[in-house]
Design a protein around this motif. Sequence first.
Motif, PDB file in Angstrom:
ATOM      1  N   GLU A  61       9.632 -91.216 -49.726  1.00  0.00           N
ATOM      2  CA  GLU A  61       9.250 -90.938 -51.104  1.00  0.00           C
ATOM      3  C   GLU A  61       8.188 -91.692 -51.854  1.00  0.00           C
ATOM      4  O   GLU A  61       7.149 -92.085 -50.797  1.00  0.00           O
ATOM      5  CB  GLU A  61      10.411 -92.161 -51.076  1.00  0.00           C
ATOM      6  N   ASN A  62       7.693 -90.555 -52.400  1.00  0.00           N
ATOM      7  CA  ASN A  62       6.605 -90.947 -53.135  1.00  0.00           C
ATOM      8  C   ASN A  62       6.351 -92.913 -54.633  1.00  0.00           C
ATOM      9  O   ASN A  62       7.670 -93.376 -54.338  1.00  0.00           O
ATOM     10  CB  ASN A  62       5.890 -89.836 -53.852  1.00  0.00           C
ATOM     11  N   GLY A  63       4.829 -92.617 -54.156  1.00  0.00           N
ATOM     12  CA  GLY A  63       4.343 -93.836 -55.314  1.00  0.00           C
ATOM     13  C   GLY A  63       5.702 -93.737 -56.948  1.00  0.00           C
ATOM     14  O   GLY A  63       5.986 -94.857 -57.383  1.00  0.00           O
ATOM     15  N   LEU A  64       6.079 -93.186 -57.156  1.00  0.00           N
ATOM     16  CA  LEU A  64       6.236 -93.145 -58.387  1.00  0.00           C
ATOM     17  C   LEU A  64       8.451 -93.652 -58.449  1.00  0.00           C
ATOM     18  O   LEU A  64       8.673 -94.076 -59.339  1.00  0.00           O
ATOM     19  CB  LEU A  64       6.671 -91.158 -59.551  1.00  0.00           C
ATOM     20  N   GLU A  65       8.886 -92.780 -57.254  1.00  0.00           N
ATOM     21  CA  GLU A  65      10.452 -93.110 -56.200  1.00  0.00           C
ATOM     22  C   GLU A  65      10.035 -94.500 -56.642  1.00  0.00           C
ATOM     23  O   GLU A  65      10.909 -95.245 -56.352  1.00  0.00           O
ATOM     24  CB  GLU A  65      10.519 -91.782 -55.814  1.00  0.00           C
ATOM     25  N   LEU A  66       9.208 -95.638 -56.398  1.00  0.00           N
ATOM     26  CA  LEU A  66       9.583 -96.773 -55.830  1.00  0.00           C
ATOM     27  C   LEU A  66       8.775 -97.433 -57.576  1.00  0.00           C
ATOM     28  O   LEU A  66       9.982 -98.472 -57.677  1.00  0.00           O
ATOM     29  CB  LEU A  66       7.874 -97.078 -55.177  1.00  0.00           C
ATOM     30  N   LEU A  67       8.435 -97.084 -58.497  1.00  0.00           N
ATOM     31  CA  LEU A  67       8.591 -97.621 -59.635  1.00  0.00           C
ATOM     32  C   LEU A  67       9.708 -97.186 -60.242  1.00  0.00           C
ATOM     33  O   LEU A  67      10.271 -97.786 -60.617  1.00  0.00           O
ATOM     34  CB  LEU A  67       7.005 -96.435 -60.315  1.00  0.00           C
ATOM     35  N   GLU A  68      10.221 -96.499 -59.823  1.00  0.00           N
ATOM     36  CA  GLU A  68      11.631 -96.324 -60.360  1.00  0.00           C
ATOM     37  C   GLU A  68      12.625 -96.662 -60.066  1.00  0.00           C
ATOM     38  O   GLU A  68      13.162 -97.241 -61.048  1.00  0.00           O
ATOM     39  CB  GLU A  68      11.734 -94.502 -60.056  1.00  0.00           C
ATOM     40  N   TRP A  69      12.648 -97.148 -58.527  1.00  0.00           N
ATOM     41  CA  TRP A  69      13.291 -97.946 -57.858  1.00  0.00           C
ATOM     42  C   TRP A  69      13.450 -99.342 -58.864  1.00  0.00           C
ATOM     43  O   TRP A  69      14.054-100.170 -59.039  1.00  0.00           O
ATOM     44  CB  TRP A  69      12.935 -98.762 -56.647  1.00  0.00           C
ATOM     45  N   LEU A  70      12.321 -99.663 -58.898  1.00  0.00           N
ATOM     46  CA  LEU A  70      11.788-101.066 -59.775  1.00  0.00           C
ATOM     47  C   LEU A  70      12.164-101.508 -60.827  1.00  0.00           C
ATOM     48  O   LEU A  70      12.832-103.152 -61.127  1.00  0.00           O
ATOM     49  CB  LEU A  70       9.459-101.097 -59.142  1.00  0.00           C
ATOM     50  N   ASN A  71      11.972-100.123 -61.626  1.00  0.00           N
ATOM     51  CA  ASN A  71      12.936-100.301 -62.948  1.00  0.00           C
ATOM     52  C   ASN A  71      13.752-100.129 -63.011  1.00  0.00           C
ATOM     53  O   ASN A  71      14.916-102.087 -63.899  1.00  0.00           O
ATOM     54  CB  ASN A  71      12.646 -99.071 -63.272  1.00  0.00           C
ATOM     55  N   GLN A  72      14.569 -99.836 -61.770  1.00  0.00           N
ATOM     56  CA  GLN A  72      15.920-100.040 -62.012  1.00  0.00           C
ATOM     57  C   GLN A  72      16.838-101.541 -61.802  1.00  0.00           C
ATOM     58  O   GLN A  72      17.617-101.633 -62.123  1.00  0.00           O
ATOM     59  CB  GLN A  72      16.861 -98.876 -61.029  1.00  0.00           C
ATOM     60  N   GLU A  73      15.872-101.681 -60.593  1.00  0.00           N
ATOM     61  CA  GLU A  73      16.262-103.280 -60.422  1.00  0.00           C
ATOM     62  C   GLU A  73      15.508-103.896 -60.882  1.00  0.00           C
ATOM     63  O   GLU A  73      15.484-105.737 -60.273  1.00  0.00           O
ATOM     64  CB  GLU A  73      16.062-103.141 -58.576  1.00  0.00           C
ATOM     65  N   GLN A  74      14.860-103.915 -62.188  1.00  0.00           N
ATOM     66  CA  GLN A  74      14.967-105.088 -63.117  1.00  0.00           C
ATOM     67  C   GLN A  74      13.753-105.657 -62.382  1.00  0.00           C
ATOM     68  O   GLN A  74      13.306-107.296 -62.211  1.00  0.00           O
ATOM     69  CB  GLN A  74      15.657-105.917 -64.034  1.00  0.00           C
ATOM     70  N   PHE A  75      12.420-105.307 -61.133  1.00  0.00           N
ATOM     71  CA  PHE A  75      12.012-106.290 -60.963  1.00  0.00           C
ATOM     72  C   PHE A  75      10.283-106.474 -62.351  1.00  0.00           C
ATOM     73  O   PHE A  75       9.958-104.959 -62.868  1.00  0.00           O
ATOM     74  CB  PHE A  75      10.937-105.453 -59.734  1.00  0.00           C
TER      75      PHE A  75
END
Length: 544
Positions: A61-75
């Motif tokens: 997974e790349n950095g953009l996918e990490l950012l997407e996960w952070l947004n989904q999990e509301q960090f």
Amino acid sequence: MYRLLVVDDEAYALKSIMETVNWRSLGISEVYGAMDVEEARIIFCDQRIDVVICDIEMPGENGLELLEWLNQEQFSASVIFVTGHDRFEYVQAALRAGCFDYMLKPVRHELLLETVARSLRKLEQDREHNLLKRRMGKFEKVLRHHKQELVERFWNDVLYPAGKTPNNEALLSQLSLMEPDAADSGEFMLVLVSISGWKARFGIKDEEILEYAVMNRAEETVLENWPGAVLKSRNGELFIVVYHAQEQGRSIAELRRRCMGLVEDCGVYFYSRVKCYISLPGALCTLGSRSASLLKLERECAGDMKDVWVEGEQAHQMPEQLFGRKDWPAEIALLLQKGRHAELYQAVDEWFASYDKENPLSKEDLKALYYHLLSSLYQSFNQSGISIGYVIDAINVKREGSAPCTKSLAHLRLWTRQVIEMAIEHAANQKESEPTIVEQIEQYVKSRMSEEVSREEIASLLHFNPAYLSRLFKKETGSSLTDYIVSQRMEYAKKLLSQSDLKVSDVAEITGYSNFSYFSRLFKKQEGYSPIEFRKRYKGEAGI
């Protein structure tokens, strides 16, 4: 103090950013490193990270996918991308996803330090804004609570005026301050919502919850798009007040139609027998006399099959020589509440004895007396928290084939004593046996800790509308149904973490969470520690 996470699959770049930049100058006390997105997720679940410096292209997974996960999990972490790729689509996707900045390698440490400093300032501003928003939310909640108290007190004073008729302009001015929707309202209509009984057996607590549901339904079905209020008076009656009754479309006919819908819905969803009594339109200062008129109409129509009545309509009338002169004893409700049953039966016998001295009552007189008794019994028992709808139905079934209770005064006296005796016995049995709706929900949740449990599933089991069930549960417990399910699972997780050596991922699965990272974040939000930290602390304190 802040925490920084650096994510880069190149070991040299990762070590350089972590160790050669003076992060302490920005108040950053902890610096963590991760070489892929999965490792970064685990760190996020265990620590509160404030800033992320992340590469974009990495194996898996790349950095953009990490950012997407952070947004989904509301960090709430601020993300800065540092990458060797200047592709426009990367920049566009990163900014669209909400990254703080996008920097190209090689990047000077001074510039990186400055960028992180800006991101921390922005982070503090956002947190202060969110804190202020939360405080304002609490303040608004307190205001709403006190406003509700003031509104209820106002309507009780209007519906039960003491002394002379209050000034209409003064009342309107007072109401407009609390309820802007009522400003300049020329006329009002009043609806008395009378719950005459229940179609199933419920405990007293459940009846209170269902009454709350009826009030909610009245707001949705009767008021709908009309300004107004639904309230419970100090005497326990439910009223709907319609503002601006003079407006086009707010007719008696339309209000009657809406009330019919409420009656039908209450029968289907809340197992209740409901009747509605509608006043004619009038000024605010007349609602006191109109409420008295509706209550009188309720007494007169208690035994009638009709469900919606309008002020001025006629029902079975008690003859003048019967009604009012020897009204139902006012102390009945008090004797019921205090459990003084011997005195209660004596009061009932004395009341009937007063009619024995009169000339024989005609069939019409006995029927009118029956309807008056029916209404009086409902009111007396409801004031004492006892529902007799089920009891009266049971007695009527039991008496099938027997002489009607209106055959003579003696038959009516026997019927009355049977109702009172069975109602008292029924109320005592309910207190000792049947679990409440809330208790049934709690038992069901605790029995299915390892399964996915939704409010829709529980509502279906108890034959309730899911939205109403959630409202009822929150009213009774102060907690939403969803929050209750989470809290019970977290308690179970704490028990497993402290009393077993199961892996944290196994604990997550046993408590109904297939997604480990979601479980870990939820646990930390609930308890203040990650599952791993909780286990370490517990075993450290216990000396294990």
